[in-house]
Design an enzyme around this catalytic site. Structure first.
Site, mmCIF file in Angstrom:
data_model
loop_
_atom_site.group_PDB
_atom_site.id
_atom_site.type_symbol
_atom_site.label_atom_id
_atom_site.label_comp_id
_atom_site.label_asym_id
_atom_site.label_seq_id
_atom_site.Cartn_x
_atom_site.Cartn_y
_atom_site.Cartn_z
ATOM 1 N N HIS A 116 37.415 53.920 30.031
ATOM 2 C CA HIS A 116 37.679 53.224 31.295
ATOM 3 C C HIS A 116 37.959 54.207 32.429
ATOM 4 C CE1 HIS A 116 38.069 49.165 29.577
ATOM 5 N NE2 HIS A 116 38.667 49.747 28.551
ATOM 6 N N GLU B 200 35.532 43.885 37.141
ATOM 7 C CA GLU B 200 36.869 43.468 36.717
ATOM 8 C C GLU B 200 37.947 43.882 37.719
ATOM 9 O OE1 GLU B 200 35.604 43.745 32.006
ATOM 10 O OE2 GLU B 200 36.724 45.363 32.945
ATOM 11 N N ALA C 29 42.352 43.867 34.140
ATOM 12 C CA ALA C 29 42.429 43.802 35.602
ATOM 13 C C ALA C 29 41.783 42.557 36.194
ATOM 14 C CB ALA C 29 41.767 45.044 36.204
#
Length: 324
Positions: free
Chosen positions: A58, A80, A115
């Site tokens: 990520h 996201e 998120a």
């Protein structure tokens, strides 16, 4: 509908190579079966190194993905965080970047949070709050957040593949006009839904583990007792209500902190109110809490789900959460 999904597609859902490999060899799976399989692999089969690999895939919260990251994965990450990017400013991003540095320095991995739909302020608040955790506690929380991300991406994956299959079928198959054909098609959809709703379990529907956060290690030898409420009305906060707690099962935690089976291996868990209790005084005689009891409810719509109810124990505090 059960689908065969490749390793590369699973790795877009979760950046762990081992997770993707095990998921690809578990198919074909329906969307519901995939969720249960993914949770079992993530929490029980892969190791901490695999968790860290997934975390590192990520971008840091508030950053755009590196061009070297898998493009599909990167697009998902940007999507996201869209709410966060839409609710922030340059100065706020700078503050988040500074906290990202502090977090990684303390824990050794980047801050992981689901998120989707969260504002910048919400994520910064969560980062500051979780920064106070012990590393072993934060590792578990990060793993749970990663699972939330994975499940959202899995839902999108199955939805996209189902859409492609539907469009292919509609363009290549003649339209059915006979009433019996329409009934057969409707019946087929109902059967698929029923199959997806009742996946076969590989473990009892209620499980637990105990983590001794004062030592940063699993707590072995803790006696655990599971009960269910039996009565015409639910238990009362003050007086207990019109009923009794009935024993379901008893076990003790092993060297990994996991309890043995607390109930039979059943596909459908009976809805109701459950209580799981831990004999903390026997494990730690100086503990402030002689025992800890956690009460939770299972609704009719949740009877196919798994309930992992762990205990994070310290001499003068404890916490819990619903895991998978």
């Amino acid at each position: 509908m059960a689908m065969e999904i490749g390793e590369d597609e699973w790795k877009v859902c979760c950046g762990s190579s081992e997770f993707a490999k095990q998921m690809s060899t578990s198919g074909p799976l329906t969307s519901q079966e995939a969720i249960y399989t993914a949770r079992d692999i993530w929490f029980n089969q892969v190791n901490v190194t695999d968790w860290l690999e997934a975390f590192s895939a990520h971008p840091q919260i508030g950053n755009t993905p590196s061009p070297s990251i898998n493009s599909d994965f990167a697009r998902r990450s940007v999507s996201e965080q869209s709410t966060a990017f839409a609710t922030t400013s340059a100065s706020a991003l700078q503050e988040l970047a500074e906290w990202n540095v502090l977090y990684k320095k303390k824990f050794g991995f980047i801050f992981i949070i689901c998120a989707s739909g969260r504002t910048h302020a919400e994520m910064l608040h969560a980062l500051k709050e979780r920064y106070e955790n012990r590393p072993i506690v934060e590792l578990e929380i990060a793993a749970m957040e990663q699972m939330k991300i994975t499940e959202l991406r899995m839902a999108k994956l199955f939805s996209d593949k189902a859409k492609v299959i539907s469009e292919t079928d509609s363009s290549s198959s003649p339209v059915s006009t006979k009433p019996q054909d329409r009934l057969r098609i409707i019946g087929g959809h109902l059967n698929v839904a029923a199959e997806a709703k009742a996946p076969k379990r590989s473990r009892p529907p209620i499980t637990t583990h105990v983590l001794d956060v004062s030592r940063g290690a699993p707590a072995a030898g803790v006696e655990v007792h599971l009960e269910v409420w039996s009565g015409t009305t639910g238990p009362s906060f003050v007086h207990g209500g019109g009923g009794v707690w009935s024993s379901v099962g008893t076990s003790a935690t092993d060297r990994d902190g996991r309890s043995g089976p607390l109930m039979d291996l059943v596909d459908a868990l009976n809805p109701g109110t459950y209580r799981i209790s831990f004999d903390t005084a026997k494990y730690s005689p100086g503990c402030f809490f002689p025992y800890v009891s956690i009460v939770f409810q299972v609704t009719e719509s949740q009877k196919w789900e798994h309930f992992h109810v762990p205990l994070l124990l310290a001499p003068f505090s404890f916490s819990t959460y619903r895991g998978s």
